[in-house]
Write a protein that holds these residues in place. Sequence first.
Motif, PDB file in Angstrom:
ATOM      1  N   ASP A  85     -35.986  90.730  60.303  1.00  0.00           N
ATOM      2  CA  ASP A  85     -35.351  89.689  59.786  1.00  0.00           C
ATOM      3  C   ASP A  85     -35.065  90.039  58.025  1.00  0.00           C
ATOM      4  O   ASP A  85     -34.517  89.151  57.570  1.00  0.00           O
ATOM      5  N   THR A  86     -35.855  91.059  57.622  1.00  0.00           N
ATOM      6  CA  THR A  86     -35.624  91.100  56.120  1.00  0.00           C
ATOM      7  C   THR A  86     -34.259  91.493  55.934  1.00  0.00           C
ATOM      8  O   THR A  86     -33.553  92.325  56.393  1.00  0.00           O
ATOM      9  N   ALA A  87     -33.683  90.981  54.853  1.00  0.00           N
ATOM     10  CA  ALA A  87     -32.320  90.848  54.606  1.00  0.00           C
ATOM     11  C   ALA A  87     -32.186  89.957  53.193  1.00  0.00           C
ATOM     12  O   ALA A  87     -33.040  89.094  52.897  1.00  0.00           O
ATOM     13  N   VAL A  88     -30.834  90.019  52.553  1.00  0.00           N
ATOM     14  CA  VAL A  88     -30.461  89.084  51.826  1.00  0.00           C
ATOM     15  C   VAL A  88     -29.530  88.104  52.622  1.00  0.00           C
ATOM     16  O   VAL A  88     -28.675  88.539  53.302  1.00  0.00           O
ATOM     17  N   TYR A  89     -30.040  86.562  52.551  1.00  0.00           N
ATOM     18  CA  TYR A  89     -29.357  85.630  53.395  1.00  0.00           C
ATOM     19  C   TYR A  89     -28.155  85.258  52.466  1.00  0.00           C
ATOM     20  O   TYR A  89     -28.381  84.685  51.239  1.00  0.00           O
ATOM     21  N   TYR A  90     -27.008  84.993  53.016  1.00  0.00           N
ATOM     22  CA  TYR A  90     -25.894  84.134  52.406  1.00  0.00           C
ATOM     23  C   TYR A  90     -25.386  82.792  52.978  1.00  0.00           C
ATOM     24  O   TYR A  90     -25.244  83.140  54.181  1.00  0.00           O
ATOM     25  N   CYS A  91     -25.430  81.903  52.313  1.00  0.00           N
ATOM     26  CA  CYS A  91     -24.750  80.877  52.911  1.00  0.00           C
ATOM     27  C   CYS A  91     -23.199  80.917  52.938  1.00  0.00           C
ATOM     28  O   CYS A  91     -22.581  81.458  51.918  1.00  0.00           O
ATOM     29  N   ASN A  92     -22.457  80.309  53.678  1.00  0.00           N
ATOM     30  CA  ASN A  92     -21.008  80.220  53.803  1.00  0.00           C
ATOM     31  C   ASN A  92     -20.493  78.827  54.070  1.00  0.00           C
ATOM     32  O   ASN A  92     -21.193  78.213  55.251  1.00  0.00           O
ATOM     33  N   ALA A  93     -19.441  78.517  53.553  1.00  0.00           N
ATOM     34  CA  ALA A  93     -18.683  77.131  53.965  1.00  0.00           C
ATOM     35  C   ALA A  93     -17.292  77.261  53.945  1.00  0.00           C
ATOM     36  O   ALA A  93     -16.761  77.981  53.007  1.00  0.00           O
ATOM     37  N   GLY A  94     -16.774  76.819  54.950  1.00  0.00           N
ATOM     38  CA  GLY A  94     -15.360  76.554  55.117  1.00  0.00           C
ATOM     39  C   GLY A  94     -15.128  75.098  54.662  1.00  0.00           C
ATOM     40  O   GLY A  94     -15.548  74.086  55.261  1.00  0.00           O
ATOM     41  N   LEU A  95     -14.291  74.802  53.474  1.00  0.00           N
ATOM     42  CA  LEU A  95     -14.126  73.447  53.137  1.00  0.00           C
ATOM     43  C   LEU A  95     -13.054  73.187  52.233  1.00  0.00           C
ATOM     44  O   LEU A  95     -12.166  74.211  52.056  1.00  0.00           O
ATOM     45  N   THR A  96     -12.937  72.148  51.890  1.00  0.00           N
ATOM     46  CA  THR A  96     -11.668  71.328  51.251  1.00  0.00           C
ATOM     47  C   THR A  96     -12.159  70.722  49.944  1.00  0.00           C
ATOM     48  O   THR A  96     -13.185  70.001  50.233  1.00  0.00           O
ATOM     49  N   TYR A  97     -11.408  70.931  48.882  1.00  0.00           N
ATOM     50  CA  TYR A  97     -11.872  70.433  47.662  1.00  0.00           C
ATOM     51  C   TYR A  97     -10.774  69.943  46.888  1.00  0.00           C
ATOM     52  O   TYR A  97      -9.661  70.315  47.190  1.00  0.00           O
ATOM     53  N   TYR A  98     -10.884  69.095  45.853  1.00  0.00           N
ATOM     54  CA  TYR A  98      -9.932  68.485  44.942  1.00  0.00           C
ATOM     55  C   TYR A  98      -9.821  69.328  43.770  1.00  0.00           C
ATOM     56  O   TYR A  98     -10.998  69.762  43.173  1.00  0.00           O
ATOM     57  N   SER A  99      -8.891  69.371  43.229  1.00  0.00           N
ATOM     58  CA  SER A  99      -8.654  70.184  41.923  1.00  0.00           C
ATOM     59  C   SER A  99      -7.345  68.986  41.295  1.00  0.00           C
ATOM     60  O   SER A  99      -6.143  69.436  41.817  1.00  0.00           O
TER      61      SER A  99
END
Length: 123
Positions: A89-103
């Motif tokens: 399980d040794t690794a670099v773990y990355y978070c991912n998200a599909g999202l909508t945002y305002y600009s």
Amino acid sequence: QPQLVESGGGLVQPGGSLRLSCVASGRIFRINRMGWYRQAPGKQRELVATITSGGSTNYVDSVKGRFTIPRDNTKNTVFLQMNSLKPEDTAVYYCNAGLTYYSGSSSYSGEYWGQGTAVTVSS
């Protein structure tokens, strides 16, 4: 631009547990799928687990029964609870998200990644 920030990585002995956190910030309107990926040295990045906004989950076979992916929609946060950790399980773990945002007055949708947090499982 939205940001994803992970935390909770570190060194743990085989059989131990860790809990990773990922917080999404910015002018976020909606987050759809959130997930965790990992990349071990010399290997390609692989999917670990995902969770939809409705709570449906998916896990790679190698972590089923050991990892869970809770999510707190009120805090735009996803976790990865890792139990019975193994050296593989040794690794670099990355978070991912599909999202909508305002600009400004417009909204945008896209897929975003965190910077990664390292997990090392070793005695």
